[in-house]
Design an enzyme around this catalytic site. Structure first.
Site, PDB file in Angstrom:
ATOM      1  NE  ARG A   1     -16.457   3.066 -12.899  1.00 45.01           N
ATOM      2  CZ  ARG A   1     -17.166   3.997 -13.553  1.00 45.01           C
ATOM      3  NH1 ARG A   1     -17.589   5.067 -12.925  1.00 45.01           N
ATOM      4  NH2 ARG A   1     -17.440   3.838 -14.821  1.00 45.01           N
TER       5      ARG A   1
ATOM      6  CE1 TYR B   1      -0.764   2.588   6.857  1.00 42.72           C
ATOM      7  CE2 TYR B   1      -1.744   3.898   5.110  1.00 42.72           C
ATOM      8  CZ  TYR B   1      -1.114   2.749   5.524  1.00 42.72           C
ATOM      9  OH  TYR B   1      -0.841   1.766   4.626  1.00 42.72           O
TER      10      TYR B   1
ATOM     11  CG  ASP C   1      -8.006   6.105   9.724  1.00 43.29           C
ATOM     12  OD1 ASP C   1      -8.495   5.057  10.207  1.00 43.29           O
ATOM     13  OD2 ASP C   1      -7.089   6.099   8.879  1.00 43.29           O
TER      14      ASP C   1
ATOM     15  CE  LYS D   1      -3.895  -1.894   7.424  1.00 42.26           C
ATOM     16  NZ  LYS D   1      -3.846  -0.446   7.580  1.00 42.26           N
TER      17      LYS D   1
HETATM   18  C1  LIG Z   1      -3.670   0.711   6.771  1.00 46.93           C
HETATM   19  C2  LIG Z   1      -4.238   2.014   7.154  1.00 46.93           C
HETATM   20  C3  LIG Z   1      -4.773   2.875   6.185  1.00 46.93           C
HETATM   21  C4  LIG Z   1      -4.735   2.574   4.705  1.00 46.93           C
HETATM   22  O1  LIG Z   1      -5.586   1.505   4.380  1.00 46.93           O
HETATM   23  P1  LIG Z   1      -5.329   0.509   3.120  1.00 46.93           P
HETATM   24  O2  LIG Z   1      -6.469  -0.465   3.210  1.00 46.93           O
HETATM   25  O3  LIG Z   1      -3.986  -0.123   3.287  1.00 46.93           O
HETATM   26  O4  LIG Z   1      -5.396   1.363   1.893  1.00 46.93           O
HETATM   27  C5  LIG Z   1      -5.350   4.038   6.605  1.00 46.93           C
HETATM   28  N1  LIG Z   1      -5.374   4.372   7.910  1.00 46.93           N
HETATM   29  C6  LIG Z   1      -4.847   3.576   8.866  1.00 46.93           C
HETATM   30  C7  LIG Z   1      -4.896   3.993  10.273  1.00 46.93           C
HETATM   31  C8  LIG Z   1      -4.260   2.383   8.529  1.00 46.93           C
HETATM   32  O5  LIG Z   1      -3.716   1.603   9.477  1.00 46.93           O
END
Ligand SMILES: *Cc1c(COP(=O)(O)O)cnc(C)c1O
Length: 363
Positions: A60, A113, A185, A210
């Site tokens: 962890r 998001y 992000d 993604k």
């Molecule tokens: C999908 C996404 C997230 C969240 O990520 P998860 O892996 O689904 O928890 C955060 N920021 C952006 C820009 C995203 O497209």
């Protein structure tokens, strides 16, 4: 940190952070599935726990496989360190839980998001964090409202879903002047197209689900920044607050060769068999009772071979009618093949079945 610190992006993407010589010459990095790690001595264990000595103790907190992903991503983003997480939301929430307390303010872009928006607007706000939305496409808007209470400035660029860009260098400079961390992000751009830390941002987060995963078959996240910040994210945000640690099977950069291996070998774990004896339920029960090696038990996928009768055990939640409608015969027997010697498992089944055949012939 990286075995190829001065090389170009593509070379780092394939080699950074991995030393085959330290892994028995394995070209493809091994998967370390162990949850816990052995200490050479009690004193060494205490030192590792105290952070005075390098080493793993519990997955962890850190795991060698996940550690490789972290080092490689750090090499690509130009960060000192990284912490990989179970999801993008795991990375984002771990960062915020690590650096905020009630009374703090965060300034975030207008466009976020959806779940990031919910986490901040409906989540953090409940814990006494003031959340101010500002259009960060114009850095002057930030200058106008930032204060000493502002601890984090947060945005996506390009933003999900409307593709608005934020000037990372300009916004980071304003935030730094006010003692606030800039968190970006970078899910949309990835380090291939933007490296926010090299432009002045303090922390980068990703949904690795993604582009970084790239195959649509994993959920993951990662946070990157200075060693000190990432230590805080690791030991507070991930270890204590969210527990959103990444599993060793997940590192899934498109360039990460183990990713395909994990996918390929999972379908090979099929040790389940279901069968029905001609004599129906009574024959099945008699056969099961003759087994000596195969254990009569529910559950599956254990090292031990397990056999059970679904109609009276695992699927007794169905009525007899429902079982018929759903194709679960009353005489069906389910076998989970374990790891004992294959010929011994076969011999046990053969003697139990042969005895059943001769019993039915006698009858
Ligand atoms: C999908 C996404 C997230 C969240 O990520 P998860 O892996 O689904 O928890 C955060 N920021 C952006 C820009 C995203 O497209």
């Amino acid at each position: 940190m990286s075995s190829f610190p001065l090389s170009g992006f593509a070379t780092r993407a394939i080699h950074a952070g991995y030393d085959a010589k330290a892994n028995d010459g394995a070209l493809v990095p091994p998967l370390h599935l162990s949850s816990t790690f052995v200490f050479e001595t009690a004193e060494a264990g205490a030192e590792i726990f105290a952070g005075e000595r390098e080493g793993y103790f519990y997955s962890r907190i850190a795991n060698p496989t996940v550690d490789l992903l972290e080092r490689r991503m750090a090499a690509l983003e130009g960060a000192e360190a990284a912490v990989a997480t179970a999801s993008g939301m795991g990375a984002i929430s771990a960062v915020f839980w690590s650096f905020l307390k009630p009374g703090d303010e965060i300034i975030v872009d207008q466009t976020l998001y959806g779940c990031t928006f919910a986490f901040m607007r409906h989540g953090l706000a409940r814990f006494g964090v003031r959340v101010t939305h500002v259009d960060l496409t114009d850095p002057a808007n930030l200058e106008a409202c930032i204060s000493d209470a502002t601890k984090i400035v947060y945005f996506e660029t390009p933003a999900n879903p409307n593709m608005r860009l934020v000037d990372i260098a300009a916004v980071s400079a304003i935030a730094r002047d006010h003692g606030a961390r800039t968190v970006v992000d970078n899910t949309y751009a990835t380090p291939v197209l933007t490296q926010p830390i090299t432009l002045g941002a303090d922390i980068v987060v990703h949904s690795a689900t993604k582009y970084l995963g790239g195959h649509g078959d994993l959920v993951g996240g990662i946070a990157l920044g200075t060693s000190a910040d990432m230590q805080q994210v690791r030991l507070v945000g991930v270890k204590d607050m969210t527990g959103a640690v990444m599993a060793p099977f997940n590192p899934g950069l498109a360039c990460f060769a183990q990713h395909d291996l994990a996918r390929r070998q999972m379908p090979g774990f099929g040790g389940m068999i279901a069968f029905e004896l001609k004599g129906g339920y009574a024959a099945g029960v008699a056969m099961m009772n003759r087994l000596t090696l195969v254990q009569r038990a529910v559950s599956l996928g254990d090292a031990e071979s397990l056999i059970q009768h679904p109609a009276s055990m695992t699927h007794s939640t169905y009525t007899a009618e429902e079982r018929r409608a759903h194709g679960i015969a009353d005489g069906l027997v389910r076998l989970s093949v374990g790891l004992e010697e294959a010929d011994e498992i076969a011999a046990d089944l053969t003697q139990a079945l042969d005895a059943e055949v001769s019993a039915s012939v006698d009858a």
